[in-house]
Write a protein that holds these residues in place. Structure first.
Motif, PDB file in Angstrom:
ATOM      1  N   SER A 127       0.837  -1.186   0.000  1.00  8.35           N
ATOM      2  CA  SER A 127       0.000   0.000   0.000  1.00  8.35           C
ATOM      3  C   SER A 127       0.874   1.238   0.000  1.00  8.35           C
ATOM      4  CB  SER A 127      -0.921   0.006   1.229  1.00  8.35           C
ATOM      5  OG  SER A 127      -0.149   0.033   2.414  1.00  8.35           O
ATOM      6  N   SER A 128       0.333   2.350  -0.512  1.00 11.57           N
ATOM      7  CA  SER A 128       1.071   3.609  -0.502  1.00 11.57           C
ATOM      8  C   SER A 128       1.200   4.107   0.918  1.00 11.57           C
ATOM      9  CB  SER A 128       0.340   4.661  -1.349  1.00 11.57           C
ATOM     10  OG  SER A 128       0.219   4.211  -2.673  1.00 11.57           O
ATOM     11  N   SER A 129       2.313   4.742   1.220  1.00  8.42           N
ATOM     12  CA  SER A 129       2.566   5.220   2.571  1.00  8.42           C
ATOM     13  C   SER A 129       1.495   6.216   3.007  1.00  8.42           C
ATOM     14  CB  SER A 129       3.930   5.895   2.640  1.00  8.42           C
ATOM     15  OG  SER A 129       4.947   4.987   2.293  1.00  8.42           O
ATOM     16  N   HIS A 130       0.971   6.012   4.197  1.00 12.83           N
ATOM     17  CA  HIS A 130      -0.019   6.906   4.800  1.00 12.83           C
ATOM     18  C   HIS A 130      -1.207   7.129   3.869  1.00 12.83           C
ATOM     19  CE1 HIS A 130       2.599   7.970   8.220  1.00 12.83           C
ATOM     20  NE2 HIS A 130       3.550   7.813   7.332  1.00 12.83           N
ATOM     21  N   HIS A 131      -1.600   6.088   3.149  1.00 18.40           N
ATOM     22  CA  HIS A 131      -2.758   6.173   2.264  1.00 18.40           C
ATOM     23  C   HIS A 131      -3.583   4.913   2.436  1.00 18.40           C
ATOM     24  CE1 HIS A 131      -4.607   6.337  -2.003  1.00 18.40           C
ATOM     25  NE2 HIS A 131      -5.281   7.119  -1.184  1.00 18.40           N
ATOM     26  N   PRO A 132      -4.371   4.830   3.517  1.00 17.09           N
ATOM     27  CA  PRO A 132      -5.096   3.597   3.830  1.00 17.09           C
ATOM     28  C   PRO A 132      -6.116   3.198   2.781  1.00 17.09           C
ATOM     29  CG  PRO A 132      -5.862   5.416   5.210  1.00 17.09           C
ATOM     30  CD  PRO A 132      -4.631   5.892   4.495  1.00 17.09           C
ATOM     31  N   GLN A 133      -6.525   4.162   1.922  1.00 22.94           N
ATOM     32  CA  GLN A 133      -7.508   3.820   0.907  1.00 22.94           C
ATOM     33  C   GLN A 133      -6.987   2.771  -0.069  1.00 22.94           C
ATOM     34  OE1 GLN A 133      -6.527   6.775   1.841  1.00 22.94           O
ATOM     35  NE2 GLN A 133      -8.112   8.336   1.764  1.00 22.94           N
ATOM     36  N   THR A 134      -5.654   2.603  -0.128  1.00 19.57           N
ATOM     37  CA  THR A 134      -5.078   1.606  -1.022  1.00 19.57           C
ATOM     38  C   THR A 134      -5.647   0.224  -0.734  1.00 19.57           C
ATOM     39  OG1 THR A 134      -3.046   2.890  -1.069  1.00 19.57           O
ATOM     40  CG2 THR A 134      -2.919   0.633  -1.869  1.00 19.57           C
ATOM     41  N   ASP A 135      -5.796  -0.083   0.524  1.00 19.96           N
ATOM     42  CA  ASP A 135      -6.362  -1.370   0.923  1.00 19.96           C
ATOM     43  C   ASP A 135      -7.503  -1.098   1.905  1.00 19.96           C
ATOM     44  OD1 ASP A 135      -6.770  -4.051   1.172  1.00 19.96           O
ATOM     45  OD2 ASP A 135      -5.152  -4.398   2.572  1.00 19.96           O
ATOM     46  N   GLY A 136      -8.525  -0.410   1.416  1.00 25.99           N
ATOM     47  CA  GLY A 136      -9.613   0.023   2.283  1.00 25.99           C
ATOM     48  C   GLY A 136     -10.351  -1.106   2.964  1.00 25.99           C
TER      49      GLY A 136
ATOM     50  N   LYS B   5      11.645  18.051  -5.098  1.00 28.47           N
ATOM     51  CA  LYS B   5      11.587  17.502  -6.465  1.00 28.47           C
ATOM     52  C   LYS B   5      10.892  16.141  -6.476  1.00 28.47           C
ATOM     53  CE  LYS B   5      15.255  17.934  -8.942  1.00 28.47           C
ATOM     54  NZ  LYS B   5      16.616  17.725  -9.509  1.00 28.47           N
ATOM     55  N   VAL B   6      10.056  15.919  -7.483  1.00 29.38           N
ATOM     56  CA  VAL B   6       9.425  14.624  -7.712  1.00 29.38           C
ATOM     57  C   VAL B   6      10.440  13.708  -8.383  1.00 29.38           C
ATOM     58  CG1 VAL B   6       7.610  13.383  -8.942  1.00 29.38           C
ATOM     59  CG2 VAL B   6       7.117  15.602  -7.906  1.00 29.38           C
ATOM     60  N   LEU B   7      10.697  12.553  -7.767  1.00 31.80           N
ATOM     61  CA  LEU B   7      11.659  11.596  -8.306  1.00 31.80           C
ATOM     62  C   LEU B   7      11.009  10.529  -9.174  1.00 31.80           C
ATOM     63  CD1 LEU B   7      14.002  10.990  -5.230  1.00 31.80           C
ATOM     64  CD2 LEU B   7      14.366  12.516  -7.165  1.00 31.80           C
ATOM     65  N   GLN B   8       9.819  10.074  -8.738  1.00 29.67           N
ATOM     66  CA  GLN B   8       9.206   8.956  -9.448  1.00 29.67           C
ATOM     67  C   GLN B   8       7.721   8.888  -9.150  1.00 29.67           C
ATOM     68  OE1 GLN B   8      10.864   5.192  -8.289  1.00 29.67           O
ATOM     69  NE2 GLN B   8       9.716   3.991  -9.779  1.00 29.67           N
ATOM     70  N   ARG B   9       6.946   8.498 -10.118  1.00 29.77           N
ATOM     71  CA  ARG B   9       5.521   8.271  -9.912  1.00 29.77           C
ATOM     72  C   ARG B   9       5.296   6.800  -9.587  1.00 29.77           C
ATOM     73  NH1 ARG B   9       0.474   9.465 -14.113  1.00 29.77           N
ATOM     74  NH2 ARG B   9      -1.194   9.034 -12.600  1.00 29.77           N
ATOM     75  N   ILE B  10       4.580   6.535  -8.499  1.00 29.20           N
ATOM     76  CA  ILE B  10       4.304   5.163  -8.059  1.00 29.20           C
ATOM     77  C   ILE B  10       2.799   4.930  -8.163  1.00 29.20           C
ATOM     78  CG2 ILE B  10       4.588   3.467  -6.235  1.00 29.20           C
ATOM     79  CD1 ILE B  10       7.215   4.605  -7.208  1.00 29.20           C
ATOM     80  N   GLY B  11       2.366   4.203  -9.183  1.00 27.39           N
ATOM     81  CA  GLY B  11       0.935   3.958  -9.338  1.00 27.39           C
ATOM     82  C   GLY B  11       0.201   5.221  -9.751  1.00 27.39           C
ATOM     83  N   GLU B  12      -1.101   5.248  -9.430  1.00 24.46           N
ATOM     84  CA  GLU B  12      -1.955   6.357  -9.833  1.00 24.46           C
ATOM     85  C   GLU B  12      -1.938   7.517  -8.856  1.00 24.46           C
ATOM     86  OE1 GLU B  12      -3.667   6.659 -12.668  1.00 24.46           O
ATOM     87  OE2 GLU B  12      -2.898   4.746 -13.380  1.00 24.46           O
ATOM     88  N   ASN B  13      -1.707   7.232  -7.569  1.00 18.13           N
ATOM     89  CA  ASN B  13      -1.910   8.263  -6.559  1.00 18.13           C
ATOM     90  C   ASN B  13      -0.726   8.506  -5.639  1.00 18.13           C
ATOM     91  OD1 ASN B  13      -4.731   8.744  -7.224  1.00 18.13           O
ATOM     92  ND2 ASN B  13      -5.125   6.723  -6.367  1.00 18.13           N
ATOM     93  N   ALA B  14       0.441   7.972  -5.949  1.00 15.80           N
ATOM     94  CA  ALA B  14       1.575   8.123  -5.044  1.00 15.80           C
ATOM     95  C   ALA B  14       2.821   8.545  -5.810  1.00 15.80           C
ATOM     96  CB  ALA B  14       1.841   6.830  -4.291  1.00 15.80           C
ATOM     97  N   TYR B  15       3.662   9.316  -5.127  1.00 19.60           N
ATOM     98  CA  TYR B  15       4.894   9.804  -5.735  1.00 19.60           C
ATOM     99  C   TYR B  15       6.040   9.678  -4.741  1.00 19.60           C
ATOM    100  CZ  TYR B  15       2.049  11.900  -9.429  1.00 19.60           C
ATOM    101  OH  TYR B  15       1.188  12.090 -10.472  1.00 19.60           O
ATOM    102  N   LYS B  16       7.240   9.435  -5.291  1.00 20.23           N
ATOM    103  CA  LYS B  16       8.441   9.439  -4.475  1.00 20.23           C
ATOM    104  C   LYS B  16       9.079  10.816  -4.585  1.00 20.23           C
ATOM    105  CE  LYS B  16      12.745   6.905  -3.641  1.00 20.23           C
ATOM    106  NZ  LYS B  16      13.600   5.781  -4.094  1.00 20.23           N
ATOM    107  N   ILE B  17       9.337  11.440  -3.412  1.00 16.88           N
ATOM    108  CA  ILE B  17       9.822  12.808  -3.354  1.00 16.88           C
ATOM    109  C   ILE B  17      11.256  12.838  -2.841  1.00 16.88           C
ATOM    110  CG2 ILE B  17       9.348  15.126  -2.469  1.00 16.88           C
ATOM    111  CD1 ILE B  17       7.158  13.992  -4.287  1.00 16.88           C
ATOM    112  N   GLU B  18      12.051  13.734  -3.362  1.00 18.95           N
ATOM    113  CA  GLU B  18      13.427  13.899  -2.904  1.00 18.95           C
ATOM    114  C   GLU B  18      13.425  14.730  -1.624  1.00 18.95           C
ATOM    115  OE1 GLU B  18      17.603  14.872  -5.098  1.00 18.95           O
ATOM    116  OE2 GLU B  18      16.051  16.413  -5.271  1.00 18.95           O
ATOM    117  N   LEU B  19      13.601  14.056  -0.476  1.00 17.66           N
ATOM    118  CA  LEU B  19      13.550  14.720   0.824  1.00 17.66           C
ATOM    119  C   LEU B  19      14.948  14.856   1.417  1.00 17.66           C
ATOM    120  CD1 LEU B  19      10.510  12.991   2.585  1.00 17.66           C
ATOM    121  CD2 LEU B  19      10.550  15.216   1.470  1.00 17.66           C
TER     122      LEU B  19
END
Length: 272
Positions: free
Chosen positions: A61-70, A215-229
């Motif tokens: 599931s996407s981090s802090h996105h419980p709707q992924t596995d509702g 900066k956005v590093l990568q798109r993960i699926g439809e609703n999640a992104y990997k961010i350069e932190l």
């Protein structure tokens, strides 16, 4: 259908795997897919290697996105309510009531399907203590195995159509307030600092509710992104799209500041 298995927080991946094989695989065999959160037990080398060798695909599931596995989130809430009603004045003995909680959950009728999990899997509900009274037997299966198989197939098709119909209803309701947002690699975005995501590093009440740009590093699926932190953040770099907002350079005539202004109430921020 749900199965509730007690375990300790100190279990490592190998112990969790033992539990899974002892309680689940013995009933249903090796699964084709497993959906889980990103707990270190499930993202570690042992867990990934084990299921890769067995041919099972791991879905996280996407981090802090419980709707992924509702569905799991709903089951967890239901289990909490069941345990509170069963343990009474003995909360430390919650594990002794899991069997009753599992039976009650799997025998209860789903609002979505109109059937209980037992009915969907086995074609009928098992007897409960109340059913042991001498009442006339009704709705029994035919002794013919072909008739029973046809009955279960029709039941599964009815349940599938009901689930599709309910999902469309939920999707329509959710999309009323949803705004499409798509970012490309290299785009700059603000990140919303939710208190549950940043319990210690969350700024004060009058401070901005967003930080960045990052900066956005990568798109993960439809609703999640990997961010350069930055390395001092200490949180997962995966963010749901609802926690991101496009950054516009201040030199742009259409520029604007962070959408999460100082003093904003989180409860008032709409999700999208």
């Amino acid at each position: 259908m749900a199965h509730f298995v007690p375990c300790s927080k100190t279990l490592d991946a190998s112990n969790v795997a033992d539990l899974y094989f002892r309680e689940i695989v013995k009933l249903y065999g090796v699964p084709k897919t497993i959906t889980s959160d990103r707990d270190t037990n499930f993202t570690g080398h042992f867990w990934r290697t084990l299921w890769k060798k067995l041919g099972t695909h791991l879905q996280f599931s996407s981090s802090h996105h419980p709707q992924t596995d509702g569905q799991t989130e709903v089951v967890n809430r239901s289990l909490g309510n069941l345990l509170r009603s069963l343990v009474g004045n003995n909360p430390r003995q919650w594990d002794l009531t899991l069997a009753q909680a599992e039976f009650a959950y799997n025998r209860s009728t789903s609002q979505t399907t109109g059937k209980s999990p037992f009915e969907v899997v086995y074609g009928q509900n098992p007897s409960s203590p109340l059913d042991l009274a001498p009442l006339p037997a009704t709705n029994n299966f035919s002794g013919d195995a072909v008739d029973r198989a046809d009955h279960i197939k029709k039941l599964h098709e009815q349940v599938r159509l009901k689930i599709v119909k309910q999902n469309e209803k939920y999707k329509k309701q959710a999309n009323k307030f949803r705004k499409p947002a798509v970012y490309k690699e290299g785009d700059l975005v603000w990140i919303h600092q939710r208190k549950e995501r940043f319990p210690r590093g969350r700024p004060g009440k009058l401070s901005p509710r967003a930080d960045g740009p990052f900066k956005v590093l990568q798109r993960i699926g439809e609703n999640a992104y990997k961010i350069e932190l930055p390395g001092n953040y200490g949180v997962s770099a995966m963010f749901n799209v609802s926690d991101l907002s496009r950054y516009i350079d201040e030199n742009n005539k259409d520029s604007r500041t962070s959408p999460f202004q100082p003093g904003e109430n989180d409860a008032e921020k709409s999700e999208f």
